[in-house]
Scaffold this motif. Structure first.
Motif, short mmCIF file in Angstrom:
data_model
loop_
_atom_site.label_atom_id
_atom_site.label_comp_id
_atom_site.label_asym_id
_atom_site.label_seq_id
_atom_site.Cartn_x
_atom_site.Cartn_y
_atom_site.Cartn_z
N LYS A 70 58.57 45.89 39.52
CA LYS A 70 57.50 45.55 40.41
C LYS A 70 56.40 45.25 39.60
CE LYS A 70 55.83 50.19 41.68
NZ LYS A 70 55.77 51.10 42.67
N ALA A 71 55.72 44.31 40.07
CA ALA A 71 54.22 43.88 39.54
C ALA A 71 53.36 43.98 40.83
CB ALA A 71 54.30 42.45 39.22
N ILE A 72 52.22 44.95 40.48
CA ILE A 72 51.11 45.23 41.42
C ILE A 72 49.82 44.43 40.97
CG2 ILE A 72 49.83 46.79 42.61
CD1 ILE A 72 52.33 48.78 42.24
N ASN A 73 49.48 43.63 41.56
CA ASN A 73 48.17 43.07 41.26
C ASN A 73 46.94 43.56 42.14
OD1 ASN A 73 48.44 40.65 39.29
ND2 ASN A 73 49.96 40.08 40.89
N VAL A 74 45.92 43.87 41.49
CA VAL A 74 44.87 44.65 42.23
C VAL A 74 43.57 43.88 41.75
CG1 VAL A 74 43.44 46.47 42.64
CG2 VAL A 74 45.75 46.88 41.94
N PRO A 75 42.99 42.93 42.92
CA PRO A 75 42.10 42.10 42.60
C PRO A 75 40.67 43.08 42.67
CG PRO A 75 43.26 41.32 44.55
CD PRO A 75 43.72 42.55 44.17
N ARG A 76 39.85 42.72 41.66
CA ARG A 76 38.65 43.41 41.39
C ARG A 76 37.80 43.40 42.66
NH1 ARG A 76 34.74 41.97 36.71
NH2 ARG A 76 33.23 43.86 36.82
N SER A 77 37.99 42.54 43.70
CA SER A 77 36.99 42.39 44.90
C SER A 77 37.61 43.38 45.79
CB SER A 77 37.16 41.02 45.57
OG SER A 77 38.57 40.99 45.64
N ARG A 78 38.95 44.04 45.61
CA ARG A 78 39.43 44.99 46.53
C ARG A 78 39.30 46.42 46.10
NH1 ARG A 78 40.36 43.38 51.39
NH2 ARG A 78 42.32 44.54 51.76
N GLU A 121 37.46 52.77 30.01
CA GLU A 121 37.17 51.38 29.83
C GLU A 121 37.75 50.35 30.78
OE1 GLU A 121 37.19 47.82 26.33
OE2 GLU A 121 38.05 49.69 25.87
N ILE A 122 38.82 50.64 31.42
CA ILE A 122 39.35 49.84 32.50
C ILE A 122 38.46 50.42 33.65
CG2 ILE A 122 41.11 49.32 33.89
CD1 ILE A 122 43.10 49.90 31.16
N ARG A 123 38.36 51.51 33.86
CA ARG A 123 37.62 52.01 35.04
C ARG A 123 36.33 51.40 35.24
NH1 ARG A 123 34.81 57.67 34.53
NH2 ARG A 123 33.69 56.31 33.33
N ASP A 124 35.48 51.32 34.00
CA ASP A 124 34.12 50.73 33.98
C ASP A 124 34.24 49.23 34.35
OD1 ASP A 124 33.28 53.33 33.31
OD2 ASP A 124 33.05 52.92 31.47
N HIS A 125 35.39 48.56 33.85
CA HIS A 125 35.56 47.24 34.08
C HIS A 125 35.72 46.81 35.71
CE1 HIS A 125 36.67 43.05 34.01
NE2 HIS A 125 37.97 43.43 34.44
N LEU A 126 36.75 47.85 36.23
CA LEU A 126 36.76 47.48 37.71
C LEU A 126 35.77 47.90 38.56
CD1 LEU A 126 40.59 48.55 37.51
CD2 LEU A 126 39.72 46.37 37.45
N LEU A 127 35.00 48.76 38.20
CA LEU A 127 33.72 48.71 39.07
C LEU A 127 32.88 47.71 39.41
CD1 LEU A 127 32.23 52.05 37.15
CD2 LEU A 127 33.55 51.98 39.18
N PRO A 128 32.19 47.53 40.59
CA PRO A 128 31.81 46.42 41.15
C PRO A 128 30.55 45.90 40.10
CG PRO A 128 31.90 48.13 42.77
CD PRO A 128 32.24 48.88 41.58
N LEU A 129 30.55 44.81 40.08
CA LEU A 129 29.23 44.12 39.33
C LEU A 129 28.01 44.54 39.74
CD1 LEU A 129 30.70 40.40 39.12
CD2 LEU A 129 30.83 42.23 37.26
N GLU A 130 26.93 44.71 39.04
CA GLU A 130 25.74 45.07 39.25
C GLU A 130 25.03 44.32 40.47
OE1 GLU A 130 23.02 47.76 38.38
OE2 GLU A 130 24.70 47.29 37.01
N GLY A 131 24.87 45.16 41.54
CA GLY A 131 24.23 44.58 42.86
C GLY A 131 25.30 43.98 43.71
N ALA A 132 26.50 44.04 43.27
CA ALA A 132 27.45 43.53 44.06
C ALA A 132 28.08 44.89 44.88
CB ALA A 132 28.63 42.80 43.21
N ASP A 133 28.54 44.64 46.17
CA ASP A 133 29.60 45.65 46.79
C ASP A 133 30.81 45.40 46.70
OD1 ASP A 133 30.23 47.58 48.19
OD2 ASP A 133 29.44 47.07 50.11
N ALA A 134 31.70 46.03 46.29
CA ALA A 134 33.16 45.86 45.99
C ALA A 134 34.00 45.54 47.49
CB ALA A 134 33.69 47.18 45.43
N VAL A 135 33.42 45.91 48.56
CA VAL A 135 34.05 45.81 49.85
C VAL A 135 33.44 44.69 50.71
CG1 VAL A 135 34.92 47.04 52.02
CG2 VAL A 135 34.91 48.02 49.71
#
Length: 176
Positions: A110-118, A162-176
């Motif tokens: 299986k391949a699971i894609n997790v978009p950063r926006s989700r 490092e991956i955890r920090d990358h997946l966090l929302p961008l500065e000033g942006a909400d992930a949801v």
């Protein structure tokens, strides 16, 4: 929509390259396999001993009980020693500026894609054995019901952070 081109300074781990899990995951999973084999074999051996001692079975039945116990223990131990190599060969991940893709599976792939926006939040955990091997498990919690939590184990602890920090929302942006 045009693909997002990351800034050179922000690429880091998000370079779109498919990576294997850390090779230290193989000996870690082998140790876990030995523990599982012992946890299955010891009670099974005790049950064989109780049956043997309680009923005093004939020699043929006793040999069958001991043979069954030895076969189950040997097969389980052999399989749990070989499985981590197969799992490692078929597990990989790709981090890009837009999210992460996790591929795994020996028989059913299986391949699971997790978009950063989700991504709602992420965490990195380490059990005592993972800590001993310098590994960690990345947990990604997403919006939605399917794959609401995705885990990726077998990462170097620093890589997981490092991956955890990358997946966090961008500065000033909400992930949801």
């Amino acid at each position: 929509m045009l693909p997002t081109i990351p800034e050179p300074a922000s690429v880091g781990i998000a370079d779109g390259v498919r990576r294997s899990l850390d090779p230290r995951a193989i000996p870690l999973h082998r140790v876990v396999g030995r523990i599982v084999t012992a946890c299955v074999s010891l009670p099974l051996g005790a049950a064989v001993g109780v049956l043997w001692g309680g009923f005093g079975p004939p020699a043929g039945v006793a040999a069958l009980l001991v043979g069954t116990w030895a076969t189950i223990t040997g097969a389980l131990g052999w399989w749990l020693h070989k499985w981590p190599v197969l799992h490692h060969r078929h597990a990989s991940y790709t981090v890009n500026p837009d999210g992460i893709e996790i591929r795994n599976g020996v028989v059913w792939r299986k391949a699971i894609n997790v978009p950063r926006s989700r991504v709602q939040h992420t965490d990195v955990s380490q059990g005592p054995l993972e800590r001993r091997y310098g590994l960690g498990t990345l947990g990604i919690y997403t919006a939605g019901t399917d794959y609401a939590k995705v885990s990726l184990d077998g990462l170097a602890h620093e890589t997981a952070l490092e991956i955890r920090d990358h997946l966090l929302p961008l500065e000033g942006a909400d992930a949801v």
